[in-house]
Design a protein around this motif. Structure first.
Motif, PDB file in Angstrom:
ATOM      1  N   ARG A 121      88.817 159.096 101.163  1.00  0.00           N
ATOM      2  CA  ARG A 121      88.511 158.032 100.217  1.00  0.00           C
ATOM      3  C   ARG A 121      89.508 158.024  99.056  1.00  0.00           C
ATOM      4  NH1 ARG A 121      83.055 160.517 100.561  1.00  0.00           N
ATOM      5  NH2 ARG A 121      81.777 159.321 102.021  1.00  0.00           N
ATOM      6  N   HIS A 157      85.757 154.549  95.800  1.00  0.00           N
ATOM      7  CA  HIS A 157      84.358 154.653  96.194  1.00  0.00           C
ATOM      8  C   HIS A 157      83.511 154.361  94.967  1.00  0.00           C
ATOM      9  CE1 HIS A 157      80.521 156.358  97.610  1.00  0.00           C
ATOM     10  NE2 HIS A 157      81.033 156.259  98.850  1.00  0.00           N
ATOM     11  N   ILE A 209      80.980 155.775  93.892  1.00  0.00           N
ATOM     12  CA  ILE A 209      80.598 157.033  93.233  1.00  0.00           C
ATOM     13  C   ILE A 209      81.871 157.881  93.095  1.00  0.00           C
ATOM     14  CG2 ILE A 209      79.159 159.108  93.376  1.00  0.00           C
ATOM     15  CD1 ILE A 209      77.198 157.485  95.095  1.00  0.00           C
ATOM     16  N   GLU A 219      82.524 160.883  92.236  1.00  0.00           N
ATOM     17  CA  GLU A 219      82.519 162.246  92.755  1.00  0.00           C
ATOM     18  C   GLU A 219      82.877 162.314  94.236  1.00  0.00           C
ATOM     19  OE1 GLU A 219      80.166 160.876  91.006  1.00  0.00           O
ATOM     20  OE2 GLU A 219      80.310 161.970  89.086  1.00  0.00           O
ATOM     21  N   ARG A 220      82.722 161.173  94.951  1.00  0.00           N
ATOM     22  CA  ARG A 220      82.990 161.197  96.391  1.00  0.00           C
ATOM     23  C   ARG A 220      84.412 160.755  96.725  1.00  0.00           C
ATOM     24  NH1 ARG A 220      77.170 158.818  98.650  1.00  0.00           N
ATOM     25  NH2 ARG A 220      75.892 160.439  97.620  1.00  0.00           N
ATOM     26  N   LYS A 226      87.065 162.622  99.271  1.00  0.00           N
ATOM     27  CA  LYS A 226      86.345 163.203 100.406  1.00  0.00           C
ATOM     28  C   LYS A 226      86.454 162.259 101.608  1.00  0.00           C
ATOM     29  CE  LYS A 226      83.085 165.769  97.520  1.00  0.00           C
ATOM     30  NZ  LYS A 226      81.671 166.018  97.194  1.00  0.00           N
ATOM     31  N   GLN A 247      82.435 158.571 105.833  1.00  0.00           N
ATOM     32  CA  GLN A 247      81.370 158.894 106.792  1.00  0.00           C
ATOM     33  C   GLN A 247      81.008 157.673 107.631  1.00  0.00           C
ATOM     34  OE1 GLN A 247      78.025 160.779 104.933  1.00  0.00           O
ATOM     35  NE2 GLN A 247      79.271 162.326 103.881  1.00  0.00           N
ATOM     36  N   SER A 271      77.181 157.589 103.568  1.00  0.00           N
ATOM     37  CA  SER A 271      76.613 158.434 102.512  1.00  0.00           C
ATOM     38  C   SER A 271      75.562 157.706 101.697  1.00  0.00           C
ATOM     39  CB  SER A 271      77.730 158.943 101.593  1.00  0.00           C
ATOM     40  OG  SER A 271      78.418 157.830 101.003  1.00  0.00           O
TER      41      SER A 271
END
Length: 517
Positions: A82, A85, A87, A89-90, A93, A96, A117
């Protein structure tokens, strides 16, 4: 509404809801794919992927996501990591859902359903391609399925509410229709009405009379077996067809226009002479059809002839009984007075008179039935205080094969009876003679009856008098004799003439050809 109907309506409501839900999901997927394609071609997005710099697009992506109401907009590099995103914090990562292969490996744009997610969602995915034509990343725009469910859930409530409303309205309408229907079948339940219909069909099939009915549009609605036999109609192909096509000779449909019933009318239908009665069918004052019943004319004529003959034979027996009773009473009184010579004289005169009349009839009339009616009417005349004179020229050697003796008896008997009535109604009591002549000279058998009675009223023509039920006398049950005579004359293709003068008498003559042409 039945339980099965309610179940079908509820199932239809659920299917409609599922269709709306599917349509909304598809629309969301199409919208998501369109946004993804737009972003994949944005230079700033391509630059951010090449430089692997999330801050470059973070704010712009988030503002766009909020404006279109998407659950997420994710930008990933060629390894599925990513770069953008919702969010923070994601970011950095791995993406998904496992549905990036078609975009990253095959370079395809598509809509997919997967669990990421944030939950189950419908997604629009498209590859990010550099200026050199290489696949360098992927853009994924998605809407959560739970949000779609919330968006369309009110449709389910609406559909179920409409179903309940339809069921309730249908119950009211069905109850109203049931009441109207029951009124239209005179309060009977459908089962009872069906049974009555069957009973009516069986009843009609047992009638010797032909019965048929038409509706307001002139179409044949019912016909019984006797009507089919009389008119030579095939019932299978006749029902619900215009009656004028089935029976062009009939004018039954005119009743729908004239709105006048008809009774005892003579018709010729399909070559068959019938006597018919016709009535209108009315419901609540409205004409909805017509019904006709009829019988063969020859059957009715035969019955009337038989009744006429029985009446004549009864008159003969009654007059003879009455006359002989008077003679016996006279003879009894003379015997008691000892007047034997007078008794012998009465017996001799009576025997001589009878002998002369019988001998004359035996020599002149070859047919016993005709001779019998003349003898009987002679006795009836004496009982009424009249004189029946049989002309000396009376001669009937034999009857042609096509002329029945019973028909001759009917004609002669009715002519003489009319002469009796006319003479008795005349005020001049001195003229009491009725003259009868039967001859077979020439090509015709001629029957003449002449009286010196009151004559026929000028208001009545022969054509009018020979209609059934028409009579110069006011008594009920009259108007049959001359009608029967005319029917027989027509049957034998003869002629019926009347010469009458008011107050001076009437001469009636019937001509029956010896040979039919």
């Amino acid at each position: 509404m039945t339980i099965s109907g309610i179940g079908k309506l509820l199932l239809l409501s659920i299917c409609a809801f599922l269709y709306v839900k599917h349509w909304e999901s598809q629309d969301s997927g199409d919208k998501a794919l369109g946004i993804a394609r737009f972003l994949a071609q944005s230079p700033i997005v391509i630059e951010a992927v090449i430089q692997n710099s999330p801050p470059l697009i973070e704010d712009k992506i988030e503002r766009l996501r909020a404006s279109i109401g998407a659950a997420f907009i994710v930008v990933g590099n060629k390894d599925g990591v990513r770069i953008a995103h919702p969010i923070k914090e994601r970011i950095g990562k791995a993406m998904q859902g496992g549905d990036n292969q078609q975009a990253l490996l095959l370079g395809e744009s598509y809509i997919s359903y997967a669990k990421g997610s944030l939950g189950h969602s419908v997604r629009g995915k498209t590859p990010i391609i550099s200026k050199e034509g290489e696949i360098i990343g992927v853009v994924s725009v998605g809407y959560l399925l739970t949000a779609i469910d919330n968006k369309v859930s009110h449709f389910l409530v609406f559909f179920l509410g409409m179903a309940v409303l339809v069921i309730f309205a249908n119950a009211i309408i069905a109850n109203f229709i049931a009441r109207r229907f029951q009124q239209s079948i005179f309060g009977f339940e459908p089962e009872a009405f069906g049974r009555l219909y069957k009973e009516q069909q069986v009843t009609l099939s047992t009638l010797r009379e032909g019965v048929l009915s038409i509706d307001a549009n002139g179409k044949l609605k019912s016909i019984n077996k006797s009507a089919c036999d009389i008119l030579n109609i095939d019932p299978k192909g006749a029902l619900n067809r215009p009656f004028i096509e089935i029976l062009p000779d009939s004018d039954l449909t005119k009743l729908l226009v004239t709105k006048q019933s008809e009774h005892d009318i003579e018709l010729l239908l399909n070559g068959q002479a019938v006597i018919a009665n016709r009535e209108l069918i009315k419901i609540d004052g409205q004409v909805v059809g017509a019904v006709s019943s009829f019988r063969r004319k020859d059957e009715i004529s035969e019955l009337m002839l038989q009744l006429s003959q029985v009446k004549q034979y009864a008159d003969l027996l009654r007059s003879q009984t009455h006359e002989h009773r008077n003679k016996l009473n006279t003879i009894s009184g003379l015997i008691q007075l000892g007047k034997i010579e007078e008794v012998q004289q009465i017996i001799g005169q009576e025997s001589l008179r009878y002998q002369k009349l019988i001998e004359f009839l035996r020599e002149s009339i070859s047919e016993p039935m005709i001779a019998g009616v003349l003898l009987g009417k002679s006795e009836r005349a004496r009982e009424l205080g009249l004189v029946l004179e049989i002309e000396e020229g009376t001669q009937l050697s034999h009857l042609p094969s096509h002329i029945r003796a019973e028909d001759m008896v009917t004609i002669i008997g009715n002519l003489i009876d009319n002469a009796f009535d006319a003479t008795l109604n005349h005020f001049d009591t001195e003229i009491q003679a009725i003259t009868v002549s039967v001859t077979d000279f020439g090509q015709d058998i001629i029957i003449e009856v002449e009286d010196k009675g009151c004559g026929l009223p000028q208001a009545f023509s022969l054509k009018e008098l020979t209609k059934r039920g028409v009579s110069t006398k006011s008594d009920k049950g009259r108007g049959v004799g001359l009608y029967l005579i005319q029917q027989l004359v027509d049957q034998y293709r003869g002629a019926f003439t009347v010469r009458s003068e008011q107050g001076k008498g009437t001469l009636m003559a019937v001509y029956l050809p010896k040979e039919l042409h």
